[in-house]
Design a protein around this motif. Sequence first.
Motif, PDB file in Angstrom:
ATOM      1  N   GLU A 109       0.803  -1.214   0.000  1.00  0.00           N
ATOM      2  CA  GLU A 109       0.000   0.000   0.000  1.00  0.00           C
ATOM      3  C   GLU A 109       0.842   1.274   0.000  1.00  0.00           C
ATOM      4  N   GLN A 110       2.170   1.133   0.047  1.00  0.00           N
ATOM      5  CA  GLN A 110       3.010   2.316  -0.191  1.00  0.00           C
ATOM      6  C   GLN A 110       2.818   2.824  -1.617  1.00  0.00           C
ATOM      7  N   ILE A 111       2.448   1.939  -2.512  1.00  0.00           N
ATOM      8  CA  ILE A 111       2.228   2.304  -3.915  1.00  0.00           C
ATOM      9  C   ILE A 111       0.844   2.946  -4.015  1.00  0.00           C
ATOM     10  N   PRO A 112       0.712   4.132  -4.607  1.00  0.00           N
ATOM     11  CA  PRO A 112      -0.602   4.767  -4.723  1.00  0.00           C
ATOM     12  C   PRO A 112      -1.616   3.836  -5.387  1.00  0.00           C
ATOM     13  N   LEU A 113      -2.857   3.867  -4.888  1.00  0.00           N
ATOM     14  CA  LEU A 113      -3.912   2.989  -5.390  1.00  0.00           C
ATOM     15  C   LEU A 113      -4.074   3.109  -6.902  1.00  0.00           C
ATOM     16  N   LEU A 114      -4.076   4.332  -7.411  1.00  0.00           N
ATOM     17  CA  LEU A 114      -4.302   4.517  -8.845  1.00  0.00           C
ATOM     18  C   LEU A 114      -3.106   4.044  -9.662  1.00  0.00           C
ATOM     19  N   SER A 115      -1.901   4.101  -9.081  1.00  0.00           N
ATOM     20  CA  SER A 115      -0.721   3.547  -9.767  1.00  0.00           C
ATOM     21  C   SER A 115      -0.851   2.038  -9.900  1.00  0.00           C
ATOM     22  N   ARG A 116      -1.404   1.385  -8.864  1.00  0.00           N
ATOM     23  CA  ARG A 116      -1.596  -0.061  -8.932  1.00  0.00           C
ATOM     24  C   ARG A 116      -2.586  -0.440 -10.030  1.00  0.00           C
ATOM     25  N   MET A 117      -3.592   0.414 -10.243  1.00  0.00           N
ATOM     26  CA  MET A 117      -4.540   0.167 -11.339  1.00  0.00           C
ATOM     27  C   MET A 117      -3.839   0.258 -12.692  1.00  0.00           C
ATOM     28  N   ILE A 118      -2.996   1.274 -12.855  1.00  0.00           N
ATOM     29  CA  ILE A 118      -2.286   1.452 -14.122  1.00  0.00           C
ATOM     30  C   ILE A 118      -1.338   0.287 -14.367  1.00  0.00           C
ATOM     31  N   SER A 119      -0.711  -0.241 -13.324  1.00  0.00           N
ATOM     32  CA  SER A 119       0.183  -1.387 -13.489  1.00  0.00           C
ATOM     33  C   SER A 119      -0.564  -2.581 -14.078  1.00  0.00           C
ATOM     34  N   ILE A 120      -1.778  -2.829 -13.588  1.00  0.00           N
ATOM     35  CA  ILE A 120      -2.580  -3.939 -14.104  1.00  0.00           C
ATOM     36  C   ILE A 120      -2.970  -3.686 -15.552  1.00  0.00           C
ATOM     37  N   ALA A 121      -3.462  -2.474 -15.832  1.00  0.00           N
ATOM     38  CA  ALA A 121      -3.865  -2.134 -17.198  1.00  0.00           C
ATOM     39  C   ALA A 121      -2.680  -2.230 -18.156  1.00  0.00           C
ATOM     40  N   ASP A 122      -1.531  -1.763 -17.699  1.00  0.00           N
ATOM     41  CA  ASP A 122      -0.295  -1.796 -18.502  1.00  0.00           C
ATOM     42  C   ASP A 122       0.083  -3.244 -18.829  1.00  0.00           C
ATOM     43  N   THR A 123       0.104  -4.084 -17.811  1.00  0.00           N
ATOM     44  CA  THR A 123       0.489  -5.483 -17.998  1.00  0.00           C
ATOM     45  C   THR A 123      -0.461  -6.200 -18.959  1.00  0.00           C
ATOM     46  N   TYR A 124      -1.757  -5.988 -18.767  1.00  0.00           N
ATOM     47  CA  TYR A 124      -2.759  -6.663 -19.604  1.00  0.00           C
ATOM     48  C   TYR A 124      -2.649  -6.217 -21.063  1.00  0.00           C
ATOM     49  N   ASP A 125      -2.476  -4.918 -21.283  1.00  0.00           N
ATOM     50  CA  ASP A 125      -2.433  -4.451 -22.672  1.00  0.00           C
ATOM     51  C   ASP A 125      -1.176  -4.914 -23.383  1.00  0.00           C
ATOM     52  N   VAL A 126      -0.045  -4.938 -22.687  1.00  0.00           N
ATOM     53  CA  VAL A 126       1.193  -5.436 -23.302  1.00  0.00           C
ATOM     54  C   VAL A 126       1.017  -6.875 -23.766  1.00  0.00           C
ATOM     55  N   MET A 127       0.269  -7.665 -22.991  1.00  0.00           N
ATOM     56  CA  MET A 127       0.073  -9.075 -23.359  1.00  0.00           C
ATOM     57  C   MET A 127      -0.910  -9.253 -24.514  1.00  0.00           C
ATOM     58  N   THR A 128      -1.931  -8.410 -24.602  1.00  0.00           N
ATOM     59  CA  THR A 128      -3.031  -8.673 -25.543  1.00  0.00           C
ATOM     60  C   THR A 128      -3.035  -7.785 -26.781  1.00  0.00           C
ATOM     61  N   LEU A 150       1.404  -7.547  -8.900  1.00  0.00           N
ATOM     62  CA  LEU A 150       0.185  -6.740  -8.992  1.00  0.00           C
ATOM     63  C   LEU A 150      -0.686  -6.902  -7.754  1.00  0.00           C
ATOM     64  N   ASP A 151      -1.530  -5.895  -7.505  1.00  0.00           N
ATOM     65  CA  ASP A 151      -2.475  -5.908  -6.392  1.00  0.00           C
ATOM     66  C   ASP A 151      -3.561  -6.955  -6.656  1.00  0.00           C
ATOM     67  N   GLY A 152      -3.662  -7.956  -5.762  1.00  0.00           N
ATOM     68  CA  GLY A 152      -4.571  -9.076  -5.985  1.00  0.00           C
ATOM     69  C   GLY A 152      -6.027  -8.669  -6.082  1.00  0.00           C
ATOM     70  N   GLU A 153      -6.519  -7.796  -5.188  1.00  0.00           N
ATOM     71  CA  GLU A 153      -7.922  -7.392  -5.209  1.00  0.00           C
ATOM     72  C   GLU A 153      -8.265  -6.628  -6.487  1.00  0.00           C
ATOM     73  N   LEU A 154      -7.352  -5.766  -6.912  1.00  0.00           N
ATOM     74  CA  LEU A 154      -7.597  -4.997  -8.138  1.00  0.00           C
ATOM     75  C   LEU A 154      -7.544  -5.902  -9.375  1.00  0.00           C
ATOM     76  N   VAL A 155      -6.676  -6.908  -9.345  1.00  0.00           N
ATOM     77  CA  VAL A 155      -6.624  -7.868 -10.449  1.00  0.00           C
ATOM     78  C   VAL A 155      -7.976  -8.546 -10.612  1.00  0.00           C
ATOM     79  N   GLU A 156      -8.562  -8.998  -9.497  1.00  0.00           N
ATOM     80  CA  GLU A 156      -9.862  -9.670  -9.582  1.00  0.00           C
ATOM     81  C   GLU A 156     -10.952  -8.712 -10.040  1.00  0.00           C
TER      82      GLU A 156
END
Length: 449
Positions: free
Chosen positions: A358-377, A403-409
């Motif tokens: 949670e040191q990582i800003p919540l919205l940054s964690r969202m971007i990390s997930i979006a970034d990872t998913y788009d790079v793959m697809t 990645l943040d588990g709750e945000l991933v789900e």
Amino acid sequence: MGRRTLVAAQTVLLASSLAVVALTSRAADWQPAELVVLLAALAVASDATAIETASMRLTGSFIALVLAMVLLGPAPAVAIGLLTVATDARRLRGKPALLLANASTFTTFPLAGGLAARALGLGDADELTLALGVAGIYVGVNLLNFLLIAVPHIWTDGVPLGRSMRTILLPLAPSEAMACALTVLTAATYQAVGLPALVAVLAALFLFQVLTRELLLSQDRAEQLQARSTQLASLQVGVLAALVQTLSLRDRMTARHSAAVARYARAIAEEIGCDAAEQELVHTAGLLHDIGKFAFPDRILLANRKLDEDDWKIVRTHPYQGARLVRRINGYGPVAEIILAHHERIDGRGYPRGLTGEQIPLLSRMISIADTYDVMTARDSYRDPVSQAEAIAELRRVSGAQLDGELVEAFIRIVERSGLQFQHTTDADFERELDFDARVRGYALPQAA
């Protein structure tokens, strides 16, 4: 007596500067000729759409002049400066003293900046030296330009220097800081890419001045300038959006990826109940999260090979570089913080600061997930795309570590429920997410109290 002495001093300054120009001019300074013409055209066009206030006249020709100092040399910079003075001569008809003052000013500071750029060897400098040199020259000649204008008023009218700085320099500081950053970015773009991409960047700079002019003309210009300085700086997000479009000219893949990340991140924010402001914040950060890659050399940005360790050191600077650029805009500190942390990992193995959980800003964690998913697809990715099911499986595999588990789900629920996707192979989705016109209108309109 005071005004006659001032005229004599300005005449001597003009003649001395022209003599130095003649002695230091080199034929190579005027090459490439297309760049000379382009910067001259930008300076004249910017001067023609100058912003008039009760106490000053603001024009984007200053950016063109600094670029001429750095990319060409003192003689072309002075020539372009005098061209803007000549273009403005009709407005100053019947005011020969003011015309002389402009001529001496627009000869002196371009000469000083051009000689400084030559002494620093910026024409052959590396990226960091170029950035620091351009920024230093911009600040230095900006201050010199101000003094050349303010000192005569102190001399003839008794206007205190401190008051001039408070009423002229300080209200414009946010706008000038961003203009300085854009000048640095433009010089770096020219060094890395050459003339074609520079045309697009300069068009964005000119658009910024036009938008700024329209904003100021809608206000009581003299009294409201300082009060509106924050909104004036915020308008520059439109220029950043234009830079995303310019980035697409150089690397369409990165620009469209940024738009996709913005779409996916906003969807996550909406899914977990973030309010409209937070949704817009993460969307804006998504659009700009890779803006720090803008000045990457082509060998990295367009690489079709495995990057070596030196290349990766440069790549890992892009969150910091992007955050530094965006932070210059008043009110965009939160966006910069999100950008800075978008490559951090839950387990602390990310960069640039090694934050955890949670040191990582919540919205940054969202971007990390979006970034990872788009790079793959993404179908225009550097690697072969995987299916939605494979991408979801990979997100779950790195959940809780990268990645943040709750945000991933939460994101997986969205994808499985709505089929959320981004079309990389056409411009339609890219333009829809960027929505440049709406963003400019939103910042240009006065905000409700």
